[in-house]
Design a protein around this motif. Structure first.
Motif, PDB file in Angstrom:
ATOM      1  N   ILE A 152       6.244   6.175  -6.190  1.00  0.00           N
ATOM      2  CA  ILE A 152       5.030   6.674  -6.834  1.00  0.00           C
ATOM      3  C   ILE A 152       5.015   8.195  -6.929  1.00  0.00           C
ATOM      4  O   ILE A 152       4.052   8.768  -7.400  1.00  0.00           O
ATOM      5  CB  ILE A 152       3.772   6.188  -6.098  1.00  0.00           C
ATOM      6  N   GLN A 163       8.114   0.450  -4.434  1.00  0.00           N
ATOM      7  CA  GLN A 163       7.674   1.065  -5.685  1.00  0.00           C
ATOM      8  C   GLN A 163       7.600   2.575  -5.445  1.00  0.00           C
ATOM      9  O   GLN A 163       6.909   3.028  -4.530  1.00  0.00           O
ATOM     10  CB  GLN A 163       6.305   0.546  -6.091  1.00  0.00           C
ATOM     11  N   GLN A 205       0.841  -1.192   0.000  1.00  0.00           N
ATOM     12  CA  GLN A 205       0.000   0.000   0.000  1.00  0.00           C
ATOM     13  C   GLN A 205       0.881   1.248   0.000  1.00  0.00           C
ATOM     14  O   GLN A 205       2.102   1.168   0.182  1.00  0.00           O
ATOM     15  CB  GLN A 205      -0.923  -0.002   1.217  1.00  0.00           C
ATOM     16  N   ASP A 206       0.246   2.411  -0.205  1.00  0.00           N
ATOM     17  CA  ASP A 206       0.993   3.668  -0.204  1.00  0.00           C
ATOM     18  C   ASP A 206       1.569   3.938   1.179  1.00  0.00           C
ATOM     19  O   ASP A 206       0.939   3.629   2.202  1.00  0.00           O
ATOM     20  CB  ASP A 206       0.077   4.829  -0.601  1.00  0.00           C
ATOM     21  N   LEU A 207       2.766   4.523   1.197  1.00  0.00           N
ATOM     22  CA  LEU A 207       3.438   4.794   2.460  1.00  0.00           C
ATOM     23  C   LEU A 207       4.127   6.149   2.392  1.00  0.00           C
ATOM     24  O   LEU A 207       4.924   6.399   1.486  1.00  0.00           O
ATOM     25  CB  LEU A 207       4.457   3.689   2.759  1.00  0.00           C
ATOM     26  N   ASN A 208       3.772   7.030   3.317  1.00  0.00           N
ATOM     27  CA  ASN A 208       4.482   8.292   3.502  1.00  0.00           C
ATOM     28  C   ASN A 208       5.532   8.035   4.579  1.00  0.00           C
ATOM     29  O   ASN A 208       5.214   7.970   5.771  1.00  0.00           O
ATOM     30  CB  ASN A 208       3.520   9.401   3.925  1.00  0.00           C
ATOM     31  N   LEU A 246       3.052  -1.201   4.611  1.00  0.00           N
ATOM     32  CA  LEU A 246       3.081  -0.144   5.618  1.00  0.00           C
ATOM     33  C   LEU A 246       3.183  -0.705   7.033  1.00  0.00           C
ATOM     34  O   LEU A 246       4.004  -0.250   7.844  1.00  0.00           O
ATOM     35  CB  LEU A 246       1.826   0.724   5.485  1.00  0.00           C
ATOM     36  N   LYS A 249       7.031   9.529  -2.148  1.00  0.00           N
ATOM     37  CA  LYS A 249       6.057   8.569  -1.640  1.00  0.00           C
ATOM     38  C   LYS A 249       6.346   7.215  -2.268  1.00  0.00           C
ATOM     39  O   LYS A 249       6.738   7.136  -3.439  1.00  0.00           O
ATOM     40  CB  LYS A 249       4.631   9.020  -1.970  1.00  0.00           C
ATOM     41  N   ILE A 250       6.152   6.198  -1.494  1.00  0.00           N
ATOM     42  CA  ILE A 250       6.500   4.847  -1.949  1.00  0.00           C
ATOM     43  C   ILE A 250       5.376   3.884  -1.645  1.00  0.00           C
ATOM     44  O   ILE A 250       4.445   4.199  -0.896  1.00  0.00           O
ATOM     45  CB  ILE A 250       7.808   4.347  -1.294  1.00  0.00           C
ATOM     46  N   ARG A 251       5.471   2.698  -2.243  1.00  0.00           N
ATOM     47  CA  ARG A 251       4.521   1.624  -1.954  1.00  0.00           C
ATOM     48  C   ARG A 251       5.292   0.402  -1.435  1.00  0.00           C
ATOM     49  O   ARG A 251       6.258  -0.043  -2.054  1.00  0.00           O
ATOM     50  CB  ARG A 251       3.737   1.231  -3.218  1.00  0.00           C
ATOM     51  N   THR A 252       4.860  -0.084  -0.285  1.00  0.00           N
ATOM     52  CA  THR A 252       5.401  -1.308   0.300  1.00  0.00           C
ATOM     53  C   THR A 252       4.413  -1.735   1.375  1.00  0.00           C
ATOM     54  O   THR A 252       3.294  -1.225   1.424  1.00  0.00           O
ATOM     55  CB  THR A 252       6.821  -1.087   0.862  1.00  0.00           C
TER      56      THR A 252
END
Length: 271
Positions: free
Chosen positions: A270, A268, A119-122, A160, A155-158
């Protein structure tokens, strides 16, 4: 005809083959029985873990909530000593709950029951939450936590949840073994991987201990264990979570100077 004559000439050979066949069959039966026993043992272990989760976590959460309710309520009848005792009980209960959760998470990892959820991760926000979570452990220590994370960090996806857990466990470990000074968190993204370092000015790790610190239930040798309590599961869980995510971790340390835990995980990007 010659083979038949040879068999007739040596009847003991047929009996030997028959005995060998019977022995192999008996071994197969014993193996099946052993597999059945192993299956029953595995089920008992699964049932035990689930029961421990249900029977221990629920009442423990209730006790923690009750203590928090008393401490945050308007109760002028509590003396300073009583409040201190309740806070100590709250700290012990919270630490026990974390240990129990670590045991359950390690069990689920070994059973393949902890899936990866991307999922998106800040990352900056995730670090801030991890720092907030260890404030109680810092208490009155002269200890500061600093960040070296660029304001334009992408911002990345992994996963969370697992990255948050890894950060908390490493920060918690750093706070535990750093009586004063600072803890520094540095992070960057390069070649589709998140690289993060958590560096402290703590007691450090001697070379003899360094090779074992990721082993289950391993704790520092005496006399350190009398001062630094724990079940020895946090770093094991960090390692196993990173393996699950396809990541890796390394540690460098000098006794009396501090330690640095560096990990990386694929992500990933984003934006």
């Amino acid at each position: 005809q010659r083979a038949a004559a040879a068999d007739h000439a040596d009847p003991g050979k047929g009996e030997e083959l028959l005995k060998l066949s019977e022995a192999l069959f008996a071994q197969d039966i014993e193996l099946l029985r052993n597999n059945e026993k192993l299956g029953k043992i595995e089920k008992l272990k699964n049932d035990f873990i689930e029961k421990m989760s249900r029977e221990l976590r629920t009442p423990l959460n209730r006790m923690i909530e009750a203590i928090i309710s008393v401490l945050t309520g308007e109760n002028d009848t509590l003396s300073a000593a009583s409040q201190g005792s309740l806070r100590a009980a709250l700290d012990d209960g919270t630490a026990f709950l974390r240990t129990l959760q670590n045991i359950l998470d390690l069990w689920r990892l070994k059973q393949g029951e902890l899936p990866v959820e991307i999922q998106d991760l800040n990352f900056r926000e995730t670090v801030a939450e991890a720092i907030f979570s260890v404030q109680d452990q810092i208490g009155d220590k002269a200890l500061a936590i600093e960040q070296r994370i660029d304001a334009r960090f992408p911002k990345i996806r992994t996963d969370l949840t697992k990255v948050s857990q890894i950060l908390f466990l490493l920060l918690d470990n750093a706070v535990k073994f750093t009586p004063r000074g600072r803890i520094e968190i540095a992070a960057r993204v390069a070649e589709s991987r998140l690289h993060c370092e958590i560096r402290d000015t703590g007691i450090g790790i001697c070379p003899d201990d360094r090779q074992y610190i990721f082993d289950e239930f391993y704790q520092l040798a005496e006399p350190a264990t009398r001062r630094y309590h724990g079940a020895g599961l946090g770093l094991t869980l960090v390692r196993d979570l990173l393996v699950l995510l396809g990541g890796e971790i390394s540690v460098s340390s000098e006794v009396g100077t501090g330690s640095c835990f560096a990990f990386s995980v694929p992500v990933q990007v984003i934006g």
